[in-house]
Design an enzyme around this catalytic site. Structure first.
Site, PDB file in Angstrom:
ATOM      1  N   HIS A 177       0.833  -1.200   0.000  1.00 40.28           N
ATOM      2  CA  HIS A 177       0.000   0.000   0.000  1.00 40.28           C
ATOM      3  C   HIS A 177       0.871   1.255   0.000  1.00 40.28           C
ATOM      4  O   HIS A 177       2.081   1.204   0.244  1.00 40.28           O
ATOM      5  CB  HIS A 177      -0.920   0.020   1.225  1.00 40.28           C
ATOM      6  CG  HIS A 177      -0.205   0.276   2.519  1.00 40.28           C
ATOM      7  ND1 HIS A 177       0.562  -0.683   3.150  1.00 40.28           N
ATOM      8  CD2 HIS A 177      -0.140   1.388   3.310  1.00 40.28           C
ATOM      9  CE1 HIS A 177       1.075  -0.182   4.273  1.00 40.28           C
ATOM     10  NE2 HIS A 177       0.673   1.071   4.392  1.00 40.28           N
ATOM     11  N   GLN A 179       0.408   5.841   0.757  1.00 39.70           N
ATOM     12  CA  GLN A 179      -0.428   6.858   1.364  1.00 39.70           C
ATOM     13  C   GLN A 179      -0.463   8.096   0.466  1.00 39.70           C
ATOM     14  O   GLN A 179       0.447   8.329  -0.336  1.00 39.70           O
ATOM     15  CB  GLN A 179       0.084   7.239   2.752  1.00 39.70           C
ATOM     16  CG  GLN A 179       0.042   6.105   3.749  1.00 39.70           C
ATOM     17  CD  GLN A 179       0.376   6.564   5.158  1.00 39.70           C
ATOM     18  OE1 GLN A 179      -0.238   7.492   5.691  1.00 39.70           O
ATOM     19  NE2 GLN A 179       1.361   5.924   5.761  1.00 39.70           N
TER      20      GLN A 179
END
Length: 370
Positions: A177, A179
């Site tokens: 992932h 941000q």
């Protein structure tokens, strides 16, 4: 009998960047980096990092980033099969934070900071990282990044896309992932890059990183990987041991401006670079990376031709999978310093194969499932 020797007759050693410390200028930050490559000869008795985990489960119902899992705020993730975006449950920036007011004394200044923070999952599987994804899957990540610049950039001055990969870089969750933090202010690093690139264009008549990419492509000394649309180099002014700079070959201000062909090429070169990173020490290579493009918000109406889109990769590993570069002491109090030349780092990365070591090891078992 005495012999007189003239000082100027004594031969001086020829400068060797691998043996003699020297300073290099970083034009993006208007700062200097101390290069001391001979320090790599010293024995290491400092901290040894714990090797990164290699037995991450593909799906963990207790992992808040997995499909179908419950996050801290009680929301349930959908059973996503591609990228997945949600607002950060513990955001550093909030859109409705009150104004702190201002103190007119120069030593006690403050101002409002507002924004929004999002988390973007790259893939539904926790045991897969970008270099192990297929180019088409990476392309979906790139498209989502571009969409976010358009969506958040309409209202916010800066949209910072960044990935912290690995526990060594503070990542608390192994699920693949990144941000995205959008803010109503221009942060410190983009402010420096804004000023330096603007000044360079005014003085030299060409965007800094457009000229730089062309010169690096010609020299081929610090190039790690390249293709028709992109170039990856260990920058001349690199601070971190295996730091790289990802640059488009044509003048591009922001991610959304990339053509379909350029996005496909970007997916390809990202996979190649990150595979080399992993292959260097045969470990899932830790790094912090982020995109820098022209500011957004009110800047969308201004001439930003001095900007050039680029991505920074800052990996901490230095000697092995367990020995990192520490930015402490002299680096924090005096000057950035590195322990091998950018040319040495580029050569090490360049000569590595582009087949991921995990794929190679599993070929006898029929290869990886993805």
């Amino acid at each position: 009998m005495s012999v007189n020797i003239k000082m100027d007759s004594i031969s001086k050693p020829t400068f060797d960047p691998k043996e003699h410390q020297h300073l290099r200028y970083n034009p993006l930050r208007d700062s200097w980096v101390l290069v001391s490559a001979h320090r790599m000869k010293r024995p290491w008795k400092g901290q040894v990092e714990k090797p990164s985990e290699d037995n991450i489960p593909r799906h963990d119902p207790n992992n808040p980033l997995c499909p179908g899992s419950v996050r801290a705020n009680g929301e349930v993730n959908p059973e996503y099969d591609s990228t997945f975006m949600f607002e950060n449950d513990f955001p550093a920036l909030q859109p409705d934070a009150p104004d702190p007011g201002s103190d007119h004394h120069p030593l006690f200044q403050s101002k409002a900071a507002r924004g929004i923070c999002k988390v973007m999952c790259f893939h539904p599987w926790s045991d897969i990282t970008l270099p192990l994804m297929q180019p088409a899957e990476i392309r979906k990540v790139i498209d989502k990044w571009a969409d976010l610049i358009v969506e958040l950039g309409a209202a916010y001055t800066w949209v910072q896309i960044f990935e912290n990969k690995g526990a060594m870089m503070g990542c608390s969750n192994p699920h693949p992932h990144c941000q995205v933090w959008a803010s109503n202010f221009l942060p410190n690093e983009p402010t420096l890059a804004e000023r330096c690139q603007r000044d360079f264009l005014q003085k030299h008549g060409e965007p800094m990183l457009v000229q730089y990419a062309r010169m690096e492509a010609q020299a081929q000394v610090r190039v790690v990987v390249e293709n028709e649309h992109w170039l990856v180099v260990v920058p001349y002014w690199a601070t971190w041991p295996f730091q790289t700079l990802l640059l488009p070959r044509r003048h591009v201000l922001r991610l959304p401006e990339l053509t379909a062909q350029e996005r496909d090429s970007l997916a390809s070169i990202m996979k190649r670079l990150l595979t080399k990173y992993d292959n260097l020490f045969e470990v899932s290579f830790s790094y912090s990376m982020g995109w820098h493009g022209a500011p957004t918000g009110s800047y969308l109406k201004e001439d930003m031709s001095h900007w050039q889109l680029h991505a920074h990769y800052y990996p901490p590993l230095l000697r092995s999978a367990t020995i990192r570069k520490f930015m402490v002491g002299y680096e924090m109090l005096a000057n950035e310093q590195r322990d091998l030349t950018p040319e040495q780092a580029a050569e090490q990365l360049r000569k590595l194969g582009e087949e991921h070591y995990k794929v190679k090891k599993t070929e006898g078992d029929g290869g990886m499932e993805n």
